[in-house]
Enzyme design. Structure first.
Site, PDB file in Angstrom:
ATOM      1  N   PHE A 253      52.736  43.951  29.726  1.00  0.00           N
ATOM      2  CA  PHE A 253      53.511  43.211  30.876  1.00  0.00           C
ATOM      3  C   PHE A 253      52.885  42.046  30.984  1.00  0.00           C
ATOM      4  O   PHE A 253      53.618  41.091  31.044  1.00  0.00           O
ATOM      5  CB  PHE A 253      53.537  43.986  32.012  1.00  0.00           C
ATOM      6  CG  PHE A 253      53.819  45.441  32.066  1.00  0.00           C
ATOM      7  CD1 PHE A 253      54.831  45.623  31.073  1.00  0.00           C
ATOM      8  CD2 PHE A 253      53.227  46.758  32.407  1.00  0.00           C
ATOM      9  CE1 PHE A 253      55.314  46.872  30.925  1.00  0.00           C
ATOM     10  CE2 PHE A 253      53.703  47.790  32.292  1.00  0.00           C
ATOM     11  CZ  PHE A 253      54.672  48.222  31.677  1.00  0.00           C
TER      12      PHE A 253
ATOM     13  N   GLU B 235      55.909  40.821  37.282  1.00  0.00           N
ATOM     14  CA  GLU B 235      54.655  40.375  36.735  1.00  0.00           C
ATOM     15  C   GLU B 235      54.922  38.747  36.463  1.00  0.00           C
ATOM     16  O   GLU B 235      54.230  37.848  36.409  1.00  0.00           O
ATOM     17  CB  GLU B 235      54.219  40.744  35.162  1.00  0.00           C
ATOM     18  CG  GLU B 235      54.069  42.446  35.267  1.00  0.00           C
ATOM     19  CD  GLU B 235      55.002  43.363  35.567  1.00  0.00           C
ATOM     20  OE1 GLU B 235      54.828  44.476  35.610  1.00  0.00           O
ATOM     21  OE2 GLU B 235      56.248  42.969  35.750  1.00  0.00           O
TER      22      GLU B 235
ATOM     23  N   ARG C 176      38.036  48.174  31.246  1.00  0.00           N
ATOM     24  CA  ARG C 176      38.976  47.953  32.300  1.00  0.00           C
ATOM     25  C   ARG C 176      38.137  48.138  33.819  1.00  0.00           C
ATOM     26  O   ARG C 176      38.123  47.504  34.636  1.00  0.00           O
ATOM     27  CB  ARG C 176      40.317  48.905  32.418  1.00  0.00           C
ATOM     28  CG  ARG C 176      39.876  50.209  32.499  1.00  0.00           C
ATOM     29  CD  ARG C 176      41.350  51.111  32.463  1.00  0.00           C
ATOM     30  NE  ARG C 176      41.090  52.480  32.540  1.00  0.00           N
ATOM     31  CZ  ARG C 176      41.688  53.314  33.356  1.00  0.00           C
ATOM     32  NH1 ARG C 176      42.341  53.064  34.121  1.00  0.00           N
ATOM     33  NH2 ARG C 176      41.511  54.851  32.803  1.00  0.00           N
TER      34      ARG C 176
ATOM     35  N   ARG D  47      41.821  50.975  27.874  1.00  0.00           N
ATOM     36  CA  ARG D  47      41.956  52.027  28.999  1.00  0.00           C
ATOM     37  C   ARG D  47      40.887  53.217  28.445  1.00  0.00           C
ATOM     38  O   ARG D  47      40.119  53.553  29.522  1.00  0.00           O
ATOM     39  CB  ARG D  47      43.238  52.690  28.791  1.00  0.00           C
ATOM     40  CG  ARG D  47      43.433  54.026  29.511  1.00  0.00           C
ATOM     41  CD  ARG D  47      44.879  54.820  28.920  1.00  0.00           C
ATOM     42  NE  ARG D  47      45.034  55.769  30.031  1.00  0.00           N
ATOM     43  CZ  ARG D  47      46.124  56.661  29.699  1.00  0.00           C
ATOM     44  NH1 ARG D  47      46.798  56.428  28.595  1.00  0.00           N
ATOM     45  NH2 ARG D  47      46.191  57.405  30.647  1.00  0.00           N
TER      46      ARG D  47
ATOM     47  N   ASP E 227      50.581  57.355  26.539  1.00  0.00           N
ATOM     48  CA  ASP E 227      51.632  56.317  26.986  1.00  0.00           C
ATOM     49  C   ASP E 227      52.825  56.097  26.008  1.00  0.00           C
ATOM     50  O   ASP E 227      53.813  55.237  26.262  1.00  0.00           O
ATOM     51  CB  ASP E 227      51.126  55.067  27.852  1.00  0.00           C
ATOM     52  CG  ASP E 227      50.593  55.385  29.007  1.00  0.00           C
ATOM     53  OD1 ASP E 227      50.593  56.583  29.577  1.00  0.00           O
ATOM     54  OD2 ASP E 227      49.929  54.552  29.927  1.00  0.00           O
TER      55      ASP E 227
ATOM     56  N   HIS F  86      44.746  48.222  29.417  1.00  0.00           N
ATOM     57  CA  HIS F  86      45.479  49.004  28.548  1.00  0.00           C
ATOM     58  C   HIS F  86      45.988  48.487  27.244  1.00  0.00           C
ATOM     59  O   HIS F  86      47.375  48.848  27.121  1.00  0.00           O
ATOM     60  CB  HIS F  86      46.472  49.791  29.413  1.00  0.00           C
ATOM     61  CG  HIS F  86      45.760  50.509  30.618  1.00  0.00           C
ATOM     62  ND1 HIS F  86      45.248  49.862  31.850  1.00  0.00           N
ATOM     63  CD2 HIS F  86      46.004  52.030  30.790  1.00  0.00           C
ATOM     64  CE1 HIS F  86      45.019  50.997  32.819  1.00  0.00           C
ATOM     65  NE2 HIS F  86      45.572  51.908  32.127  1.00  0.00           N
TER      66      HIS F  86
END
Length: 313
Positions: A84, A59, A11, A168, A118, A110
């Site tokens: 998303f 989104e 990322r 991530r 998460d 991610h």
């Protein structure tokens, strides 16, 4: 020794590549959904604030805006977490980008279980499968910093919709060599072998190389193939390697349903029936935990891949 290996999250590579390529591609604009700090598009925003749009936690709307921008000649990169970008906005990606075949690029960060703490809701292990099913969509999953930057450039040079998956967690840089060349739709043999082929994508390329080392210590010669572009798949490299070794293991930080493993099986089934073992998320959701602990638990680290390959042989 392991501590001296350079590690960078893809990322980060994504954010850096956008900033580095902005001058060369004046039509590049970047859209984010209130996650610029996490997706690292904030790096681009800081350098080019007038070319960055924060669409808020919306989104689906962001994808629609990108479609509009692409229709007037811009090259929009839309960014959010994979859950998303590919999940929540699937309908808009399909109907507003895929169906009219617009020049929209999706930078999904991610992805996979390395999102770690998460948990299952954010660990998207279905994105490659979802994006593969959209007609005309190019799907890429880079293995390290070098490949991630190359994929962003390739996406900008390509006319049409592209989905790129970024992670991530910081991962080892494995493609930092002078002869490295990137091309959409082309895989790379990163280690020659004769007894078994390990086809890997994303962070699992490093695991596959580690497993090949362990296998070599026991006299087993594993060929490792890095597949960054899952669609279109480099069938030639898959068939050539499978013909040589006669056995194939696929490794991905993704569900074994619909991702790299399925793409490889489709290819082999139609052209060269070969025994295949698919390593990845075996029809289960992820869970909360550190990235390293989860990768080990689901057998996607070097040790896990090594054990699975030995078992298969």
């Amino acid at each position: 020794m392991a501590d001296t290996i350079k590690k960078i999250a893809t990322r980060e590579s994504y954010g850096n590549a956008l900033r580095e390529l902005a001058e060369e591609f004046p039509q590049l604009v970047v859209l984010d959904a209130d996650l610029a700090a996490a997706t690292k598009t904030g790096i681009f925003k800081k350098a080019y604030p007038d070319r960055h749009v924060d669409c808020g936690i919306a989104e689906c709307n962001m994808v629609g805006i990108a479609a509009g921008l692409a229709s007037v000649g811009k090259i929009p990169f839309v960014s959010s977490f994979a859950m998303f970008a590919a999940g929540r906005a699937y309908e808009q990606v399909r109907n507003s980008v895929g169906y009219p075949h617009l020049n929209v690029k999706i930078g999904a960060t991610h992805a996979g279980i390395t999102v770690g703490e998460d948990g299952a809701t954010h660990q998207c292990n279905e994105d490659l499968a979802l994006m593969r099913t959209i007609p005309g969509m190019v799907v890429m999953c880079p293995s390290d910093d070098v490949e991630a930057k190359a994929a962003v450039r390739a996406a900008l040079e390509y006319e049409g919709p592209v989905y790129i998956r970024f992670g991530r967690a910081a991962v080892p840089v494995i493609n930092d060599r002078p002869d490295y060349k990137f091309e959409i739709g082309k895989g790379t043999v990163v280690r020659e072998g004769s007894d078994v082929t390990i086809v890997a994508t994303g962070i699992c390329v490093d695991s596959a190389l580690g497993a090949a080392e362990k296998l070599a210590a026991e006299g087993i010669s594993a060929e490792v193939v890095n597949i960054c572009t899952i669609k279109p798949l480099d069938e030639e490299i898959i068939l050539s390697s499978a013909k040589k070794t006669g056995k194939v293991v696929t490794v991905e930080e993704h569900s074994v349903i619909g991702g790299l493993g399925s793409a490889v099986c489709d290819c082999l089934c139609a052209n060269l029936p070969t025994p295949v073992k698919k390593l990845g998320m075996q029809d289960v959701f992820g869970e909360s935990g550190s990235a390293a602990a989860l990768v080990a638990k689901y057998g996607l680290d070097a040790e896990g891949v090594y054990k699975s390959v030995k078992e298969f042989l």
